[in-house]
Scaffold this motif. Structure first.
Motif: not given
Length: 138
Positions: A82, A84, A113, A115, A123, A126-128, A136-137
């Motif tokens: 990850t 950031c 992903y 976020w 959180l 979030q989207e992927y 969009r999740q």
């Protein structure tokens, strides 16, 4: 005994030297992304390469509190580390996100992903994204 037509056609193509068409080649794709949580936003571009990598560039803006955006690349069960952005704070400058995600597997990075979290790591959005678009999740 009669041979089926497909068997005879395949034998004829092989004798002449025809081969099956080559697989379609994968090309580079630039996919824009963007999310908002209230007036806090993140946006940027994912550059999917024809190799194993996807490069992410973007920024996060905090309209209130602290905001950070993170990314991770995935291909089936393989995942990258990850990455950031630095923290963006209300009233402060937007913070950049720059990441090179690599998975040394057929197809390389297939999904990225993205976020956004707040200062307590809750959180917020979030989207992927894939080569075909972003989903969009929440």
């Amino acid at each position: 005994m009669r041979k089926p037509l497909m068997v005879m056609a395949a034998a004829a193509f092989a004798a002449i030297g025809f081969t099956a068409p080559a697989q379609a080649t994968v090309t580079d794709v630039d996919m824009p992304f963007g999310m908002a949580y209230g007036n806090s936003t993140t946006s940027g571009t994912i550059h999917f390469t024809d190799g194993y990598t996807a490069s992410v560039s973007g920024a996060v803006h905090a309209a209130s509190g602290a905001r950070q955006v993170c990314v991770q690349g995935v291909n089936n069960t393989a995942a990258t580390d990850t990455v950031c952005s630095p923290w963006a704070y209300e009233g402060g400058p937007n913070q950049p996100l720059s990441a090179s995600l690599r998975i040394a597997a057929p197809g390389g990075v297939q999904r990225v992903y993205i976020w956004m979290v707040d200062g307590g790591n809750a959180l917020l959005a979030q989207e992927y994204c894939t080569r075909s678009g972003c989903t969009r999740q929440f």
